[in-house]
Motif scaffolding. Structure first.
Motif, PDB file in Angstrom:
ATOM      1  N   GLN A  42       0.818  -1.215   0.000  1.00 32.41           N
ATOM      2  CA  GLN A  42       0.000   0.000   0.000  1.00 32.41           C
ATOM      3  C   GLN A  42       0.846   1.256   0.000  1.00 32.41           C
ATOM      4  OE1 GLN A  42      -1.039   0.632   4.709  1.00 32.41           O
ATOM      5  NE2 GLN A  42      -2.397  -0.712   3.563  1.00 32.41           N
ATOM      6  N   ALA A  43       0.204   2.347  -0.403  1.00 28.38           N
ATOM      7  CA  ALA A  43       0.836   3.672  -0.392  1.00 28.38           C
ATOM      8  C   ALA A  43      -0.175   4.663   0.175  1.00 28.38           C
ATOM      9  CB  ALA A  43       1.246   4.088  -1.797  1.00 28.38           C
ATOM     10  N   THR A  44       0.335   5.640   0.927  1.00 28.64           N
ATOM     11  CA  THR A  44      -0.531   6.667   1.527  1.00 28.64           C
ATOM     12  C   THR A  44      -0.432   7.965   0.726  1.00 28.64           C
ATOM     13  OG1 THR A  44      -0.262   5.714   3.735  1.00 28.64           O
ATOM     14  CG2 THR A  44      -1.051   7.975   3.607  1.00 28.64           C
ATOM     15  N   LEU A  45      -1.573   8.532   0.395  1.00 25.87           N
ATOM     16  CA  LEU A  45      -1.622   9.779  -0.360  1.00 25.87           C
ATOM     17  C   LEU A  45      -2.214  10.880   0.512  1.00 25.87           C
ATOM     18  CD1 LEU A  45      -3.227   8.407  -3.672  1.00 25.87           C
ATOM     19  CD2 LEU A  45      -0.811   8.437  -3.038  1.00 25.87           C
ATOM     20  N   LYS A  46      -1.569  12.031   0.534  1.00 25.63           N
ATOM     21  CA  LYS A  46      -2.071  13.200   1.272  1.00 25.63           C
ATOM     22  C   LYS A  46      -2.654  14.164   0.254  1.00 25.63           C
ATOM     23  CE  LYS A  46      -2.219  15.521   5.281  1.00 25.63           C
ATOM     24  NZ  LYS A  46      -2.781  15.007   6.544  1.00 25.63           N
ATOM     25  N   ILE A  47      -3.985  14.349   0.295  1.00 26.80           N
ATOM     26  CA  ILE A  47      -4.647  15.225  -0.665  1.00 26.80           C
ATOM     27  C   ILE A  47      -5.607  16.147   0.084  1.00 26.80           C
ATOM     28  CG2 ILE A  47      -6.003  15.334  -2.793  1.00 26.80           C
ATOM     29  CD1 ILE A  47      -5.304  12.368  -3.235  1.00 26.80           C
ATOM     30  N   ALA A  48      -5.315  17.453   0.030  1.00 28.85           N
ATOM     31  CA  ALA A  48      -6.194  18.461   0.652  1.00 28.85           C
ATOM     32  C   ALA A  48      -6.521  18.105   2.096  1.00 28.85           C
ATOM     33  CB  ALA A  48      -7.478  18.615  -0.161  1.00 28.85           C
ATOM     34  N   ASN A  49      -5.475  17.845   2.882  1.00 29.42           N
ATOM     35  CA  ASN A  49      -5.617  17.559   4.315  1.00 29.42           C
ATOM     36  C   ASN A  49      -6.322  16.233   4.621  1.00 29.42           C
ATOM     37  OD1 ASN A  49      -4.386  19.982   5.312  1.00 29.42           O
ATOM     38  ND2 ASN A  49      -6.233  21.085   4.723  1.00 29.42           N
ATOM     39  N   GLU A  50      -6.465  15.377   3.608  1.00 28.44           N
ATOM     40  CA  GLU A  50      -7.064  14.063   3.811  1.00 28.44           C
ATOM     41  C   GLU A  50      -6.064  12.984   3.454  1.00 28.44           C
ATOM     42  OE1 GLU A  50     -11.524  13.452   3.173  1.00 28.44           O
ATOM     43  OE2 GLU A  50     -11.014  14.859   1.587  1.00 28.44           O
ATOM     44  N   ASP A  51      -6.093  11.888   4.217  1.00 28.47           N
ATOM     45  CA  ASP A  51      -5.217  10.752   3.949  1.00 28.47           C
ATOM     46  C   ASP A  51      -5.990   9.657   3.220  1.00 28.47           C
ATOM     47  OD1 ASP A  51      -2.877  11.753   5.118  1.00 28.47           O
ATOM     48  OD2 ASP A  51      -3.555  11.190   7.113  1.00 28.47           O
ATOM     49  N   PHE A  52      -5.467   9.241   2.045  1.00 30.36           N
ATOM     50  CA  PHE A  52      -6.025   8.133   1.287  1.00 30.36           C
ATOM     51  C   PHE A  52      -4.999   7.005   1.254  1.00 30.36           C
ATOM     52  CE2 PHE A  52      -8.167  11.883  -0.260  1.00 30.36           C
ATOM     53  CZ  PHE A  52      -9.469  11.474  -0.495  1.00 30.36           C
ATOM     54  N   ILE A  53      -5.480   5.788   1.207  1.00 31.55           N
ATOM     55  CA  ILE A  53      -4.598   4.622   1.132  1.00 31.55           C
ATOM     56  C   ILE A  53      -4.927   3.826  -0.123  1.00 31.55           C
ATOM     57  CG2 ILE A  53      -3.876   2.477   2.258  1.00 31.55           C
ATOM     58  CD1 ILE A  53      -4.708   3.784   4.924  1.00 31.55           C
ATOM     59  N   VAL A  54      -3.902   3.574  -0.944  1.00 30.22           N
ATOM     60  CA  VAL A  54      -4.056   2.767  -2.155  1.00 30.22           C
ATOM     61  C   VAL A  54      -3.431   1.397  -1.895  1.00 30.22           C
ATOM     62  CG1 VAL A  54      -3.613   2.587  -4.632  1.00 30.22           C
ATOM     63  CG2 VAL A  54      -3.869   4.843  -3.568  1.00 30.22           C
ATOM     64  N   GLU A  55      -4.162   0.333  -2.175  1.00 31.63           N
ATOM     65  CA  GLU A  55      -3.655  -1.029  -1.995  1.00 31.63           C
ATOM     66  C   GLU A  55      -3.692  -1.778  -3.314  1.00 31.63           C
ATOM     67  OE1 GLU A  55      -6.114  -2.802   0.976  1.00 31.63           O
ATOM     68  OE2 GLU A  55      -5.033  -1.886   2.653  1.00 31.63           O
ATOM     69  N   VAL A  56      -2.607  -2.517  -3.599  1.00 34.03           N
ATOM     70  CA  VAL A  56      -2.559  -3.406  -4.766  1.00 34.03           C
ATOM     71  C   VAL A  56      -1.986  -4.744  -4.330  1.00 34.03           C
ATOM     72  CG1 VAL A  56      -2.264  -1.495  -6.402  1.00 34.03           C
ATOM     73  CG2 VAL A  56      -0.245  -2.623  -5.450  1.00 34.03           C
ATOM     74  N   ALA A  57      -2.153  -5.736  -5.176  1.00 35.93           N
ATOM     75  CA  ALA A  57      -1.580  -7.051  -4.884  1.00 35.93           C
ATOM     76  C   ALA A  57      -0.061  -6.975  -4.925  1.00 35.93           C
ATOM     77  CB  ALA A  57      -2.090  -8.075  -5.902  1.00 35.93           C
ATOM     78  N   LYS A  58       0.582  -7.842  -4.190  1.00 34.46           N
ATOM     79  CA  LYS A  58       2.053  -7.871  -4.114  1.00 34.46           C
ATOM     80  C   LYS A  58       2.676  -7.945  -5.495  1.00 34.46           C
ATOM     81  CE  LYS A  58       5.960  -8.372  -1.759  1.00 34.46           C
ATOM     82  NZ  LYS A  58       6.522  -7.291  -0.927  1.00 34.46           N
ATOM     83  N   GLU A  59       2.047  -8.673  -6.389  1.00 33.15           N
ATOM     84  CA  GLU A  59       2.597  -8.866  -7.738  1.00 33.15           C
ATOM     85  C   GLU A  59       2.575  -7.581  -8.573  1.00 33.15           C
ATOM     86  OE1 GLU A  59      -1.065 -10.916 -10.004  1.00 33.15           O
ATOM     87  OE2 GLU A  59      -0.639 -11.686  -8.006  1.00 33.15           O
TER      88      GLU A  59
END
Length: 332
Positions: A42-59
């Motif tokens: 996963q990766a964390t994105l900071k956008i306009a004072n909000e935290d989003f988390i993107v998840e993908v498969a290991k592959e």
């Protein structure tokens, strides 16, 4: 939220990469075939004072940075457009109602507004408000250094009171919240101007109030419209008497006015005996010449009292400014 879901679906169809997007409070979008077998990254994105988390498969780990960047760019574009739509509505610009109804359907009927001033920790206060109100299609945004909340908020006063208590207990400092009902989006600009004016009056006249409704501070607004010459004349005439009022007496006066000049209610609110309140009001009359138990005298007194507090605040600010200049010279 529906627009964000639709955007993520379009990104998944374009990229052909299964992923999940979520916040700390819950999922926003998950690809229909998102079912990682060998774990996920996963990766964390900071956008306009909000935290989003993107998840993908290991592959798919190697494409995560590119996917995250693409998602961030598109969410930012979406937020910018949504933000600009509100600005256009505030400015009274012509806007297609079809677009408005798709982005903010609540604006097409009666909705509510909260406008919040904080003297410190803006980002912390913004985070508290955002966590409480960014769901359910509400708007939470910064506007002219304050926090604007728009949406369908039943019992708007209860929202303002609850929000004030939460911010005060968690962060502290001076908080002012103006609230109102708005019957149509075309009236948003005028409602916001009125709230801005009310908050400015609270600070200008050093008024001991934290939550402001639509009909509050009408008296103070009328006093503010007195021409400068007349203001100066009134202040000069009565200043020597009013300056003798200490903090305890000023609080007593404010509470007495808030209780509708009712002695019993005023004493109860101040946690003092009724005779003690009478004694204090006698001192007010002795110093200023006004018996504020009498309605007519109280009305005139309040005009001068409001102007006096403004003048006193100006003098304090001037002293602090001169002190700061002296300290700055010493440091240099």
């Amino acid at each position: 939220m529906k627009m964000l879901f639709k955007l993520m679906k379009e990104i998944e169809e374009t990229s052909k990469i299964p992923f999940k997007l979520k916040k700390l409070v819950g999922d926003i979008y998950a690809s229909p075939n998102f079912c990682p077998k060998d774990g996920l990254v996963q990766a964390t994105l900071k956008i306009a004072n909000e935290d989003f988390i993107v998840e993908v498969a290991k592959e798919d780990e190697r494409v995560l940075p590119l996917l995250s960047s693409y998602i961030k760019t598109n969410i930012k574009k979406l937020n910018d457009r949504k933000y600009n739509i509100i600005l256009e509505v505030i400015d009274g610009k012509n806007i297609e109602e079809d677009e408005l109804s798709k982005v903010y359907p609540f604006l097409m009927k009666e909705f509510q507004m909260l406008y919040i001033y904080t003297e410190k920790s803006f980002e912390e206060v913004f985070s508290i408000v955002q966590n409480g109100y960014s769901q359910d299609g509400n708007v939470v945004m910064e506007y002219e250094g304050k926090i604007l909340v728009l949406g369908i908020l039943d019992d708007i006063y209860d929202h303002a009171e609850s929000l004030f208590e939460t911010i005060t207990s968690d962060i502290g400092g001076k908080i002012i919240i103006s609230y109102c009902n708005i019957d149509r989006y075309s009236n948003l600009g005028d409602a916001l101007k009125s709230s801005i004016k009310k908050i400015d009056l609270v600070k200008k006249f050093n008024i001991s109030v934290n939550i402001l409704g639509e009909n509050d501070l009408i008296f103070e607004e009328m006093v503010d419209n007195i021409n400068d010459y007349k203001k100066k004349e009134l202040i000069n005439r009565f200043y020597d008497g009013f300056i003798r009022l200490d903090n305890e007496m000023i609080k007593t006066i404010e509470v007495f006015f808030n209780c509708g000049l009712n002695l019993s209610e005023g004493a109860k609110e101040l946690y003092i005996h009724r005779n003690t309140l009478i004694y204090r009001l006698d001192k007010v009359e002795k110093y200023t010449g006004f018996d504020i138990r009498d309605f007519n005298q109280a009305a005139l007194f309040k005009v001068i009292f409001v102007l006096f507090k403004e003048e006193k605040l100006k003098k304090i600010q001037k002293i602090w400014k001169n002190t700061w200049k002296c300290l700055h010279k010493v440091v240099k």
